[in-house]
Design a protein around this motif. Structure first.
Motif, PDB file in Angstrom:
ATOM      1  N   TRP A 166       0.883  -1.317  -0.084  1.00 41.38           N
ATOM      2  CA  TRP A 166      -0.128   0.020  -0.082  1.00 41.38           C
ATOM      3  C   TRP A 166       0.766   1.201  -0.124  1.00 41.38           C
ATOM      4  CZ3 TRP A 166      -5.038   0.418  -1.166  1.00 41.38           C
ATOM      5  CH2 TRP A 166      -5.651   1.506  -0.841  1.00 41.38           C
ATOM      6  N   ALA A 167       0.397   2.032  -0.631  1.00 40.49           N
ATOM      7  CA  ALA A 167       1.272   3.472  -0.914  1.00 40.49           C
ATOM      8  C   ALA A 167       0.380   4.706  -0.392  1.00 40.49           C
ATOM      9  CB  ALA A 167       1.787   3.794  -2.049  1.00 40.49           C
ATOM     10  N   ASP A 168       1.106   5.644   0.383  1.00 39.29           N
ATOM     11  CA  ASP A 168       0.243   6.709   1.013  1.00 39.29           C
ATOM     12  C   ASP A 168      -0.334   7.341  -0.088  1.00 39.29           C
ATOM     13  OD1 ASP A 168       0.653   9.708   2.121  1.00 39.29           O
ATOM     14  OD2 ASP A 168       0.216   8.258   3.849  1.00 39.29           O
ATOM     15  N   PRO A 169      -1.453   8.131  -0.058  1.00 40.64           N
ATOM     16  CA  PRO A 169      -1.787   9.080  -1.004  1.00 40.64           C
ATOM     17  C   PRO A 169      -1.176  10.329  -1.424  1.00 40.64           C
ATOM     18  CG  PRO A 169      -3.542   8.113   0.533  1.00 40.64           C
ATOM     19  CD  PRO A 169      -2.494   7.920   1.173  1.00 40.64           C
ATOM     20  N   HIS A 175       0.270   5.265  -5.179  1.00 36.56           N
ATOM     21  CA  HIS A 175      -1.240   4.999  -4.450  1.00 36.56           C
ATOM     22  C   HIS A 175      -2.052   4.044  -5.471  1.00 36.56           C
ATOM     23  CE1 HIS A 175      -4.114   5.227  -1.444  1.00 36.56           C
ATOM     24  NE2 HIS A 175      -5.134   5.582  -2.076  1.00 36.56           N
ATOM     25  N   LEU A 176      -2.241   4.859  -6.544  1.00 42.00           N
ATOM     26  CA  LEU A 176      -3.277   4.146  -7.502  1.00 42.00           C
ATOM     27  C   LEU A 176      -2.807   2.949  -8.277  1.00 42.00           C
ATOM     28  CD1 LEU A 176      -4.264   7.541  -9.711  1.00 42.00           C
ATOM     29  CD2 LEU A 176      -5.904   6.020  -8.149  1.00 42.00           C
ATOM     30  N   ARG A 177      -1.551   2.771  -8.392  1.00 47.83           N
ATOM     31  CA  ARG A 177      -0.897   1.574  -8.871  1.00 47.83           C
ATOM     32  C   ARG A 177      -1.308   0.386  -7.731  1.00 47.83           C
ATOM     33  NH1 ARG A 177       4.345   1.045  -9.478  1.00 47.83           N
ATOM     34  NH2 ARG A 177       4.054  -0.562 -11.308  1.00 47.83           N
ATOM     35  N   HIS A 178      -1.282   0.756  -6.451  1.00 48.17           N
ATOM     36  CA  HIS A 178      -1.276  -0.330  -5.591  1.00 48.17           C
ATOM     37  C   HIS A 178      -2.798  -0.616  -5.332  1.00 48.17           C
ATOM     38  CE1 HIS A 178       2.943   0.440  -4.327  1.00 48.17           C
ATOM     39  NE2 HIS A 178       2.759  -0.660  -3.541  1.00 48.17           N
ATOM     40  N   LEU A 179      -3.615   0.479  -5.748  1.00 47.12           N
ATOM     41  CA  LEU A 179      -5.204   0.369  -5.492  1.00 47.12           C
ATOM     42  C   LEU A 179      -5.640  -0.507  -6.573  1.00 47.12           C
ATOM     43  CD1 LEU A 179      -7.479   1.263  -3.784  1.00 47.12           C
ATOM     44  CD2 LEU A 179      -7.567   3.387  -5.272  1.00 47.12           C
ATOM     45  N   VAL A 180      -5.152  -0.701  -7.745  1.00 44.69           N
ATOM     46  CA  VAL A 180      -5.723  -1.304  -9.076  1.00 44.69           C
ATOM     47  C   VAL A 180      -6.191  -2.850  -8.748  1.00 44.69           C
ATOM     48  CG1 VAL A 180      -5.487  -1.954 -11.197  1.00 44.69           C
ATOM     49  CG2 VAL A 180      -4.810   0.270 -10.693  1.00 44.69           C
ATOM     50  N   ILE A 258      -4.675 -10.822   1.185  1.00 42.61           N
ATOM     51  CA  ILE A 258      -4.101 -11.185   0.113  1.00 42.61           C
ATOM     52  C   ILE A 258      -3.005 -10.139  -0.699  1.00 42.61           C
ATOM     53  CG2 ILE A 258      -4.162 -11.783  -2.444  1.00 42.61           C
ATOM     54  CD1 ILE A 258      -6.789 -13.119  -1.936  1.00 42.61           C
ATOM     55  N   PHE A 259      -3.390  -8.934  -0.712  1.00 41.03           N
ATOM     56  CA  PHE A 259      -2.793  -7.871  -1.266  1.00 41.03           C
ATOM     57  C   PHE A 259      -2.165  -7.077  -0.160  1.00 41.03           C
ATOM     58  CE2 PHE A 259      -6.131  -8.730  -4.563  1.00 41.03           C
ATOM     59  CZ  PHE A 259      -5.209  -9.045  -5.545  1.00 41.03           C
ATOM     60  N   ALA A 260      -2.051  -7.447   1.164  1.00 42.42           N
ATOM     61  CA  ALA A 260      -1.316  -6.539   2.168  1.00 42.42           C
ATOM     62  C   ALA A 260      -1.719  -5.128   2.200  1.00 42.42           C
ATOM     63  CB  ALA A 260       0.027  -6.759   1.990  1.00 42.42           C
ATOM     64  N   VAL A 261      -3.140  -4.920   2.212  1.00 45.81           N
ATOM     65  CA  VAL A 261      -3.661  -3.707   2.410  1.00 45.81           C
ATOM     66  C   VAL A 261      -3.926  -3.453   3.836  1.00 45.81           C
ATOM     67  CG1 VAL A 261      -5.734  -2.237   1.847  1.00 45.81           C
ATOM     68  CG2 VAL A 261      -4.706  -3.968   0.142  1.00 45.81           C
ATOM     69  N   PRO A 262      -3.676  -2.131   4.308  1.00 48.11           N
ATOM     70  CA  PRO A 262      -3.681  -2.140   5.872  1.00 48.11           C
ATOM     71  C   PRO A 262      -5.097  -1.468   6.310  1.00 48.11           C
ATOM     72  CG  PRO A 262      -2.421  -0.515   4.981  1.00 48.11           C
ATOM     73  CD  PRO A 262      -2.685  -1.222   3.943  1.00 48.11           C
ATOM     74  N   GLY A 263      -6.105  -2.270   5.998  1.00 46.28           N
ATOM     75  CA  GLY A 263      -7.485  -1.702   6.250  1.00 46.28           C
ATOM     76  C   GLY A 263      -8.112  -2.396   7.463  1.00 46.28           C
ATOM     77  N   MET A 264      -9.369  -2.309   7.526  1.00 49.01           N
ATOM     78  CA  MET A 264     -10.115  -2.998   8.483  1.00 49.01           C
ATOM     79  C   MET A 264     -10.227  -4.396   8.403  1.00 49.01           C
ATOM     80  SD  MET A 264     -11.872  -0.644  10.618  1.00 49.01           S
ATOM     81  CE  MET A 264     -13.483  -1.323  11.084  1.00 49.01           C
ATOM     82  N   GLY A 265     -10.060  -5.080   7.229  1.00 52.60           N
ATOM     83  CA  GLY A 265     -10.404  -6.613   7.316  1.00 52.60           C
ATOM     84  C   GLY A 265      -9.178  -6.859   7.812  1.00 52.60           C
ATOM     85  N   ARG A 266      -7.789  -6.530   7.338  1.00 48.59           N
ATOM     86  CA  ARG A 266      -6.310  -7.054   7.807  1.00 48.59           C
ATOM     87  C   ARG A 266      -6.524  -6.991   9.619  1.00 48.59           C
ATOM     88  NH1 ARG A 266      -0.696  -5.588   5.620  1.00 48.59           N
ATOM     89  NH2 ARG A 266       0.603  -7.375   6.372  1.00 48.59           N
ATOM     90  N   LEU A 267      -7.239  -5.561   9.897  1.00 46.26           N
ATOM     91  CA  LEU A 267      -7.012  -5.315  11.418  1.00 46.26           C
ATOM     92  C   LEU A 267      -7.903  -6.396  12.134  1.00 46.26           C
ATOM     93  CD1 LEU A 267      -6.452  -3.715  13.869  1.00 46.26           C
ATOM     94  CD2 LEU A 267      -8.362  -2.440  13.259  1.00 46.26           C
TER      95      LEU A 267
END
Length: 315
Positions: A166-169, A175-180, A258-267
């Protein structure tokens, strides 16, 4: 107002029952919850502190009442793992998950609407057959398999996009490349279902007398679909979109892992693995409140789509 109030009352009842069930989670552990989490080597002082911190001496209704009182004051408890306030943990992860879900829903509708309308206008045509095959393939493919396939295709195979992270906005391009990839995984899975549902509803609507009359007056195909057929055919689609948004916080665990996104699901996944009950309780109740709120918004949307729905008595 008279039709919305019963829904609000039912939603509050659901949240209260969910809250009491959530507060009973520590009691489901075998034996003493404090020993189950801290281990048999914990001192009596540590066990007493743990029991006091989680209010385990109280019944689930009492624990929920205490938690709700603190939550209304902005205190969701303290993480057992990091020692940080749960509100801080959730507040740092929530924007990530919201961005991921909103972007995926926008992409889902951008795929669903033109494909479903084109397929419904000419059932059995080339577009309809290609869309049907792709939809059934995506429906039968689990989300984690689709995510891994996209990583192999777009990250490992061609190095077009980063595989995980994940990349900072503040760095918009990165950021967009990690979001795709995570957005594409969610959107393709949901679009496959929505396309089939909306296509079927549109075909049924296009066969009604008032649509046939509009077509006989020479109304262009896309204008007919957009201004006449889409609105009465969108009830099922709106319902599924609402359910998808409401349940997305639970379903985001897999994609974010799967994508190592630091969101609520991973928390949530980390909290469950560490038995971090204050974090688990906050996420479960927040997710439940989201489901109830989205459900009420979907009911309101029915009245916007078809004003006759506003006069259906609440049950």
């Amino acid at each position: 107002m008279t039709t919305v109030l019963p829904k609000v009352v039912r939603g509050l009842v659901v949240l209260v029952l969910l809250g009491m069930l959530t507060m009973a989670l520590p009691l489901l552990l075998q034996g003493d919850p404090a020993i189950a989490v801290l281990g048999t080597d914990a001192t009596p002082e540590q066990l007493a502190a743990f029991t006091a911190a989680l209010d385990l001496d109280a019944s689930p209704p009492e624990r929920f009442a205490h938690w709700l009182g603190s939550a209304l004051g902005g205190d969701l408890g303290t993480s057992l793992v990091t020692g940080l306030p749960v509100a801080t943990e959730v507040g740092s992860r929530l924007p990530v998950t919201l961005e991921l879900l909103l972007c995926s829903q926008v992409l889902t509708l951008a795929i669903t609407l033109p494909v479903a309308m084109g397929s419904a206008w000419k059932p059995g045509g080339i577009l309809d057959r290609i869309a049907s095959v792709l939809a059934f393939v995506l429906i039968s493919t689990p989300a984690f398999v689709l995510g891994l396939a996209l990583i192999l295709l777009l990250a490992v195979g061609t190095a077009v996009l980063p595989a995980t992270g994940w990349a900072d906005p503040s760095d918009p391009v990165a950021h967009l490349r990690h979001l795709v990839l995570p957005v594409l995984t969610i959107a393709l899975t949901e679009a496959a279902v929505l396309t089939r549902v909306l296509r079927a509803d549109l075909i049924a609507t296009l066969g009604t007398p008032y649509i046939l009359a509009a077509r006989s007056r020479g109304l262009s195909s896309w204008r007919l679909l957009v201004t006449r057929a889409l609105r009465p055919s969108s009830f099922s689609t709106v319902t599924l979109v609402g359910l998808g948004l409401g349940l997305a916080f639970g379903g985001s665990v897999l994609v974010e892992t799967i994508f190592a996104v630091p969101g609520m699901g991973r928390l949530a996944a980390n909290a469950i693995a560490a038995r971090d009950f204050p974090v688990i309780e906050a996420i479960v109740l927040f997710s439940g409140a989201t489901v109830v709120l989205v459900g009420m918004l979907v009911d309101i949307a029915y009245g916007v789509i078809d004003p006759r729905a506003r006069h259906v008595p609440a049950r």
